[in-house]
Design a protein around this motif. Structure first.
Motif, PDB file in Angstrom:
ATOM      1  N   ARG A  86       0.820  -1.221   0.000  1.00  0.00           N
ATOM      2  CA  ARG A  86       0.000   0.000   0.000  1.00  0.00           C
ATOM      3  C   ARG A  86       0.849   1.265   0.000  1.00  0.00           C
ATOM      4  O   ARG A  86       0.483   2.252  -0.628  1.00  0.00           O
ATOM      5  CB  ARG A  86      -0.938  -0.003   1.194  1.00  0.00           C
ATOM      6  CG  ARG A  86      -0.199   0.113   2.510  1.00  0.00           C
ATOM      7  CD  ARG A  86      -1.079  -0.080   3.715  1.00  0.00           C
ATOM      8  NE  ARG A  86      -0.305  -0.009   4.925  1.00  0.00           N
ATOM      9  CZ  ARG A  86       0.351  -1.025   5.445  1.00  0.00           C
ATOM     10  NH1 ARG A  86       0.320  -2.185   4.842  1.00  0.00           N
ATOM     11  NH2 ARG A  86       1.028  -0.882   6.551  1.00  0.00           N
ATOM     12  N   THR A  87       1.989   1.263   0.671  1.00  0.00           N
ATOM     13  CA  THR A  87       2.830   2.458   0.714  1.00  0.00           C
ATOM     14  C   THR A  87       3.430   2.736  -0.664  1.00  0.00           C
ATOM     15  O   THR A  87       3.424   3.886  -1.123  1.00  0.00           O
ATOM     16  CB  THR A  87       3.936   2.299   1.759  1.00  0.00           C
ATOM     17  OG1 THR A  87       3.335   1.963   3.012  1.00  0.00           O
ATOM     18  CG2 THR A  87       4.729   3.571   1.910  1.00  0.00           C
ATOM     19  N   PHE A  88       3.932   1.694  -1.319  1.00  0.00           N
ATOM     20  CA  PHE A  88       4.458   1.873  -2.672  1.00  0.00           C
ATOM     21  C   PHE A  88       3.362   2.344  -3.613  1.00  0.00           C
ATOM     22  O   PHE A  88       3.566   3.266  -4.411  1.00  0.00           O
ATOM     23  CB  PHE A  88       5.053   0.556  -3.188  1.00  0.00           C
ATOM     24  CG  PHE A  88       5.334   0.593  -4.665  1.00  0.00           C
ATOM     25  CD1 PHE A  88       6.418   1.298  -5.153  1.00  0.00           C
ATOM     26  CD2 PHE A  88       4.497  -0.044  -5.561  1.00  0.00           C
ATOM     27  CE1 PHE A  88       6.673   1.350  -6.507  1.00  0.00           C
ATOM     28  CE2 PHE A  88       4.731   0.001  -6.912  1.00  0.00           C
ATOM     29  CZ  PHE A  88       5.830   0.693  -7.399  1.00  0.00           C
ATOM     30  N   ALA A  89       2.185   1.728  -3.521  1.00  0.00           N
ATOM     31  CA  ALA A  89       1.078   2.118  -4.398  1.00  0.00           C
ATOM     32  C   ALA A  89       0.636   3.550  -4.111  1.00  0.00           C
ATOM     33  O   ALA A  89       0.282   4.293  -5.035  1.00  0.00           O
ATOM     34  CB  ALA A  89      -0.093   1.152  -4.227  1.00  0.00           C
ATOM     35  N   GLY A  90       0.662   3.963  -2.860  1.00  0.00           N
ATOM     36  CA  GLY A  90       0.287   5.328  -2.516  1.00  0.00           C
ATOM     37  C   GLY A  90       1.269   6.354  -3.055  1.00  0.00           C
ATOM     38  O   GLY A  90       0.873   7.381  -3.600  1.00  0.00           O
ATOM     39  N   VAL A  91       2.559   6.072  -2.899  1.00  0.00           N
ATOM     40  CA  VAL A  91       3.575   6.999  -3.415  1.00  0.00           C
ATOM     41  C   VAL A  91       3.512   7.057  -4.938  1.00  0.00           C
ATOM     42  O   VAL A  91       3.612   8.134  -5.548  1.00  0.00           O
ATOM     43  CB  VAL A  91       4.983   6.588  -2.915  1.00  0.00           C
ATOM     44  CG1 VAL A  91       6.069   7.365  -3.620  1.00  0.00           C
ATOM     45  CG2 VAL A  91       5.073   6.783  -1.407  1.00  0.00           C
ATOM     46  N   ALA A  92       3.332   5.900  -5.578  1.00  0.00           N
ATOM     47  CA  ALA A  92       3.234   5.871  -7.041  1.00  0.00           C
ATOM     48  C   ALA A  92       1.995   6.623  -7.512  1.00  0.00           C
ATOM     49  O   ALA A  92       2.031   7.326  -8.531  1.00  0.00           O
ATOM     50  CB  ALA A  92       3.202   4.427  -7.532  1.00  0.00           C
ATOM     51  N   ALA A  93       0.876   6.512  -6.780  1.00  0.00           N
ATOM     52  CA  ALA A  93      -0.340   7.237  -7.151  1.00  0.00           C
ATOM     53  C   ALA A  93      -0.143   8.746  -7.023  1.00  0.00           C
ATOM     54  O   ALA A  93      -0.610   9.521  -7.870  1.00  0.00           O
ATOM     55  CB  ALA A  93      -1.513   6.779  -6.287  1.00  0.00           C
TER      56      ALA A  93
END
Length: 165
Positions: A86-93
């Motif tokens: 979720r953290t990677f996906a949040g930063v990428a978003a």
């Protein structure tokens, strides 16, 4: 059908199952990110009809906005079904939302930009809930404390200090 079979499940059953599913993942972060990707990839290919006049909004950056929109939708689904990243996906978003401003019609006319930015921030801020008291007791019985060795007991530990011999 006998009296014991329930037949089809009622609305309450499915609502409670959905609530239980939603509690263990960043649901709102995924929903906002997914909803932010849709206008980013839609507006460059949309045509507006003003009376008899058709206004084509296609730009040279249509492929770039399509890629950004598809990636945001994919990141939203990743937040739902693979919440470990979720953290990677949040930063990428968040990064894709910022990139969409110059590439994709001001980030889908700021609608997609704001939704994706908010969804990415929610994904970075979300943490799993702590287990409830009943779940914690059962978990403590099943697994040993990771801080102690398998041969060590509380009597031998001497307050956290082991004798070297």
């Amino acid at each position: 059908m006998s009296a014991e079979t329930t037949g089809s499940r009622d609305f309450r059953y499915w609502r409670l199952r959905f609530r239980a599913w939603r509690e263990h993942r960043p649901f709102w972060a995924g929903l906002f990110t997914l909803a932010g990707g849709v206008p980013i990839m839609y507006f460059p290919y949309a045509n507006m009809h003003l009376g008899n006049v058709t206004l084509a909004m296609s730009t040279t950056a249509g492929a770039g906005s399509l890629i950004i929109g598809v990636l945001l939708v994919t990141l939203g689904l990743t937040m739902w079904f693979h919440s470990v990243v979720r953290t990677f996906a949040g930063v990428a978003a968040i990064l894709l939302a910022l990139i969409s401003i110059p590439i994709a019609n001001i980030g889908g006319f700021l609608i997609g930009f704001l939704l994706s930015l908010f969804g990415g921030a929610l994904a970075c801020a979300w943490v799993p809930s702590k287990p409830r008291r009943g779940e914690k007791v059962e978990q403590a019985k099943d697994t040993p404390d990771p801080g102690t060795a398998a041969t060590e007991t509380t009597v031998d530990a001497n307050g956290g200090r082991n004798s070297a011999g």
